[in-house]
Design an enzyme around this catalytic site. Structure first.
Site, PDB file in Angstrom:
ATOM      1  N   ASP A   1       0.687  -1.150  -0.034  1.00 28.87           N
ATOM      2  CA  ASP A   1      -0.151   0.101  -0.005  1.00 28.87           C
ATOM      3  C   ASP A   1       0.862   1.315   0.121  1.00 28.87           C
ATOM      4  OD1 ASP A   1      -2.677   1.154   0.308  1.00 28.87           O
ATOM      5  OD2 ASP A   1      -1.768   1.866   2.440  1.00 28.87           O
TER       6      ASP A   1
ATOM      7  N   GLU B   1      14.587 -15.320   0.764  1.00 26.03           N
ATOM      8  CA  GLU B   1      14.742 -16.087   1.706  1.00 26.03           C
ATOM      9  C   GLU B   1      14.174 -17.631   1.474  1.00 26.03           C
ATOM     10  OE1 GLU B   1      16.290 -12.890   5.141  1.00 26.03           O
ATOM     11  OE2 GLU B   1      14.672 -14.237   5.350  1.00 26.03           O
TER      12      GLU B   1
END
Length: 543
Positions: free
Chosen positions: A202, A257
């Protein structure tokens, strides 16, 4: 699971409070979404994006987050979220969630600590606090305006001011503070470990601010969008700062990751040449194309935006992202049924009566837009109810409005509630199958006739058009080829080729045009003869 699934994905946006209510309180919830996962799989989408479901006072539709690691009790629990993700993954549907990093709720623990701490404290440094101007600091620190109207500053009893680009209940975070950066890296890991496949970010362009003194004034002000502000303020003090890209390079490392890597999608109201910077290989994967959304059925303008978007995406090794509607804009069935010069904010303030939209025309254009948007290479986003052809509910009574825009603009702007009205699932029922009770926003009369039940199996319905288009799209979507067809791509007609010799033809004009020789794969309107009527589109397999 493919590492690059997002490059040609169709992603379905869910506004959780308005999708399905499972417990009869009139508010949609996570269990309701899970109960409709077969519907989403049958529609043919590749992923869902959930608008905020976090604990929140709901001052701005959940975009005022009080706790980034939990679920609002009105929408369910973390266990409900886990079940939703599992149900989606069982159907090979990925899950994206909204992350709101520009600001928190004023009820967030950090802001409570900031209010209880003195000026200059570490607690206040997590947010944007400043002394005011004037003899006694009685004036705001700058002329910056809130996107919801009025100043972007609110004064506290101790005399300091805090910044909020949106409602006063949404204080902006200070992204120069290492605590803030570390906190959001941990939030990304928290949800990724729960199986989330990506994040819609956002206000992605506004995180980093230039707070060097004296604060620079902004040209423009209330009511402008990021696109407008940046045109007048190329070195904007709080929009699209160069330093914001350092944030997303850090996030990119966290994404990698996990296997497959998580993805990030930027909500960035910036021009194409600036938007592509967010999707460089060491940053995010996608950025919403709001220039495309803002075009109002104008072939030359579509031609320009599509060409610039595809070229820009290719220049950084990604693909363009297309969107026609979302939870912040007037639903495009209504927008496309209005004269192109209509100011939609003013139109909403008249309760959608001046002028009255031609919903027959808007629906016809929206059907053509399905084939246009899904025919383009790259990723497409579909907002819930778009597949039902839902129009904007512009005549909601003012007493039910929840969007803070209405109050902050002194009732000049009605806000975004009209595109957030709960979905109709059945013809009958107190809320057309959304709930066993009336929904949190009232549905208009006849809403049930636009429901899933009413459209199911009707070959001429919007729902079945979406289902068919999404099924056929899979046959050529993986190929990112795109080529304008010069013979037909002229005037009011958009014409381009995709893989397997698919020719996409869109007639934005009112007059019929000759139809090229070929096999009709799908059309937005029943064809009769060798012409393509105005405001319609077709997919052809040509030689």
């Amino acid at each position: 699971m493919s590492r690059n699934w997002w490059r040609n994905a169709v992603i379905y946006q869910i506004y959780p409070r308005s999708f399905v209510d499972s417990d009869g309180n009139g508010i949609g919830d996570l269990a309701g979404i899970t109960s409709r996962m077969d519907y989403l799989a049958g529609l043919g989408v590749d992923a869902v994006w959930l608008s905020p479901f976090y604990p929140s006072p709901w001052a701005d539709g959940g975009y005022d987050v009080a706790d980034y690691r939990d679920v609002d009790p009105s929408l369910g629990t973390l266990e409900d979220f886990d079940r939703l993700v599992a149900a989606a993954h069982e159907r090979d549907i990925r899950v994206l969630i909204d992350i709101v990093p520009n600001h928190t709720s004023d009820q967030h623990e950090w802001f409570r600590q900031a209010l209880a701490s003195p000026a200059g404290s570490p607690e206040r440094d997590r947010y944007v606090f400043r002394d005011g101007k004037g003899h006694a600091g009685e004036h705001p620190p700058s002329n910056w305006e809130s996107r919801f109207g009025g100043p972007a500053w609110t004064r506290l009893p101790d005399g300091q001011w805090y910044m909020h680009l949106f409602a006063k209940e949404q204080p902006d975070l200070n992204w120069d503070n290492p605590d803030v950066r570390a906190e959001f890296l941990d939030i990304l890991r928290f949800w990724s470990r729960r199986g989330v496949d990506g994040f819609r970010i956002d206000v992605a362009a506004a995180l980093v601010k230039d707070m060097s003194e004296p604060l620079r004034d902004v040209v423009g002000g209330e009511g402008t969008t990021g696109l407008d502000d940046l045109a007048a303020n190329p070195d904007h003090p709080f929009l699209d700062r160069p330093e914001v890209h350092d944030v997303y390079r850090e996030w990119n490392k966290v994404f990698h990751e996990f296997d497959p890597p998580r993805i990030g999608v930027a909500e960035a109201w910036v021009q194409n040449e600036r938007r592509v910077r967010y999707t460089r290989t060491d940053e995010l994967q996608q950025a919403f194309n709001f220039e495309f959304l803002r075009v109002r059925w104008d072939a030359p303008e579509y031609r320009r935006v599509v060409q610039e978007s595809i070229s820009g995406a290719k220049s950084v090794g990604t693909v363009a992202t297309w969107v026609m509607s979302n939870h912040d804009v007037v639903r495009h069935v209504s927008a496309l049924g209005l004269p192109a010069e209509t100011d939609l904010r003013v139109w909403l303030s008249t309760h959608g009566t001046h002028p009255a939209p031609d919903l027959e025309l808007g629906t016809r254009r929206a059907r053509a837009a399905v084939l246009f948007t899904l025919g383009l290479p790259g990723s497409a986003y579909v907002y819930q109810g778009e597949e039902l052809g839902l129009p904007e509910v512009a005549d909601l009574p003012v007493e039910v409005l929840e969007d803070p825009k209405y109050e902050r603009t002194n009732h000049k702007e009605k806000g975004r509630d009209g595109c957030r009205v709960p979905l109709p699932w059945t013809r009958d029922g107190v809320s057309a199958g959304f709930s066993t009770e009336p929904g949190w926003l009232p549905q208009p009369e006849g809403w049930g006739e636009r429901s899933v039940e009413a459209q199911e199996g009707d070959e001429e319905s919007m729902l079945e058009l979406y289902r068919t288009a999404l099924r056929l799209r899979r046959e050529f979507a993986a190929d990112e080829s795109f080529e304008w067809e010069p013979t037909h791509n002229t005037g009011d007609v958009l014409a381009f080729r995709r893989a397997d010799n698919i020719l996409v033809l869109v007639n934005t004009g009112s007059e019929a045009v000759p139809l090229p020789v070929g096999e009709v794969v799908l059309s937005s309107i029943k064809l009769d003869g060798d012409t393509l009527p105005g405001n319609s589109a077709v997919w052809l397999r040509v030689g």
